[in-house]
Design a protein around this motif. Structure first.
Motif, short mmCIF file in Angstrom:
data_model
loop_
_atom_site.label_atom_id
_atom_site.label_comp_id
_atom_site.label_asym_id
_atom_site.label_seq_id
_atom_site.Cartn_x
_atom_site.Cartn_y
_atom_site.Cartn_z
N ALA A 152 35.12 152.15 139.28
CA ALA A 152 35.76 150.90 138.87
C ALA A 152 35.08 149.70 139.52
O ALA A 152 34.83 148.68 138.87
N GLY A 153 34.76 149.82 140.79
CA GLY A 153 34.09 148.73 141.48
C GLY A 153 32.68 148.49 140.95
O GLY A 153 32.23 147.35 140.81
N GLU A 154 31.97 149.58 140.64
CA GLU A 154 30.62 149.44 140.08
C GLU A 154 30.67 148.75 138.73
O GLU A 154 29.83 147.90 138.42
N LEU A 155 31.66 149.11 137.92
CA LEU A 155 31.81 148.48 136.61
C LEU A 155 32.12 146.99 136.77
O LEU A 155 31.52 146.14 136.09
N ARG A 156 33.02 146.66 137.66
CA ARG A 156 33.38 145.26 137.89
C ARG A 156 32.17 144.45 138.34
O ARG A 156 31.95 143.33 137.87
N ASP A 157 31.35 145.04 139.23
CA ASP A 157 30.18 144.33 139.73
C ASP A 157 29.18 144.06 138.61
O ASP A 157 28.59 142.96 138.53
N LEU A 158 28.97 145.03 137.74
CA LEU A 158 28.05 144.84 136.62
C LEU A 158 28.58 143.77 135.67
O LEU A 158 27.82 142.89 135.23
N LEU A 159 29.86 143.82 135.37
CA LEU A 159 30.45 142.81 134.49
C LEU A 159 30.34 141.41 135.11
O LEU A 159 30.11 140.42 134.41
#
Length: 345
Positions: free
Chosen positions: A10-17
């Motif tokens: 979830a954190g990796e996805l948020r960072d990419l977004l």
């Protein structure tokens, strides 16, 4: 090639977004509640990450009455997808797949198009994106997004909670198919935040006469070989009547596997269900039709699409066309599933 995230996805996805200016969230062809709810959740996560613009796009048709009700009751803003825009995206614009994973398979994205985000639970190989969370073991993509929403402490209003819970229930056939502990945990988290009246409305949409006619046709055309039932709906505009017919026919006494096909537009569509542990239906349909179309899915549920191609050009007689399609499709299924030629209605 990117590998599925194993820590803090979830954190990796948020960072990419957070690095992007806009994101197109692409549903697969003929999106269902699991796909639509997942797209809605990703949009909320993108907005929370500071993405200026996000949109949900789709190809195909939203024909199933339950899917149409889902879009209407939840007021989901959908846009038609233009395949020409997929390859030449401006810097800062992301392309995300939810509930599907491969360009050109169950979507109209040109093959070899770079994809930024993939979140899916369907069987697939060589999934490639900057961010991949591909979990075949879980029962619904909405389960994964519920985890993201919880881990990111994202805004979870009644509409989104209801959408995710309904999607999990629908994808697992009320927790009877492909359910894992993750689905129960997600449902427990969503339950108190859900609008029960809206949930009830989503579960009981009206059925069109054309859908009932197609299911009736499948009942009339059924043929069984041992515990396998094969039928067709003829020509129909109601693509989603096929899985509904397969669901219904699979409950017939003595039937473990039901496969229903029909002509929709200029393609042959197939849908199957099985409770037979000896059959992996997704693999069986893929093996039977991969050389002429696309097919696949889970062990217990699968589907496929085969362009009519030369069939449509060979005859203008619809009855003759249906007879040819029935013969070819049935022969391939009988051969792949190693069925005897003896059949009964």
């Amino acid at each position: 090639m990117s590998e599925p995230s194993t820590t803090h996805p979830a954190g990796e996805l948020r960072d990419l977004l957070g690095e992007s200016e806009s994101v197109t969230i692409l549903c697969h062809n003929n999106p269902d509640p699991d796909c639509l709810a997942s797209a809605l959740a990703l949009g909320r996560i993108a907005a929370a990450a500071g993405v200026d613009e996000w949109q949900i796009a789709y190809s195909g048709e939203i024909s199933h009455q339950q899917n149409r009700a889902f879009v209407t009751l939840l007021d989901i803003d959908l846009e038609r997808f233009d395949p020409a825009t997929a390859r030449d995206r401006p810097d800062g614009e992301l392309l995300a797949f939810v509930d599907h994973s491969i360009p050109g398979r169950n979507n109209r994205v040109p093959e070899e198009t770079p994809v930024d985000i993939v979140v899916d639970h369907h069987p697939a190989e060589a999934v490639d994106a900057r961010f991949v969370d591909h979990r075949e073991a879980v029962g619904a993509t909405a389960t994964i997004f519920t985890e993201y929403v919880r881990d990111l402490d994202a805004d979870l209003d009644a509409d989104l909670a209801t959408a995710l819970l309904f999607a999990i229930r629908r994808e697992t056939l009320e927790f009877l198919r492909g359910t894992t502990r993750a689905e129960y945990e997600a449902a427990g988290y969503l339950h108190e935040r859900t609008d029960t009246d809206l949930l009830r409305q989503l579960a009981t949409p009206s059925v069109t006469g054309a859908t009932l006619d197609a299911i009736a046709t499948a009942i009339d055309n059924r043929r069984t070989r041992g515990s396998v039932l094969i039928s067709h709906v003829g020509r129909t505009t109601e693509r989603d009547a096929l899985p509904q017919a397969a669901d219904y026919l699979q409950t017939l006494e003595g039937v473990e596997t039901a496969i229903v096909f029909g002509i929709v537009g200029r393609s042959i569509h197939l849908s199957g269900r099985t409770t037979d542990p000896r059959i992996h239906l997704g693999d069986a349909l893929d093996d039977a039709f991969a050389d002429v179309g696309t097919a696949g899915g889970h062990q217990d549920m699968a589907g496929g699409e085969v362009p009519l191609g030369v069939f449509a050009d060979y005859t203008a007689d619809d009855e003759h066309l249906l007879a040819m399609v029935e013969a070819v499709v049935s022969d391939r299924l009988v051969s792949e599933l190693r069925l005897s030629e003896d059949s009964s209605g």
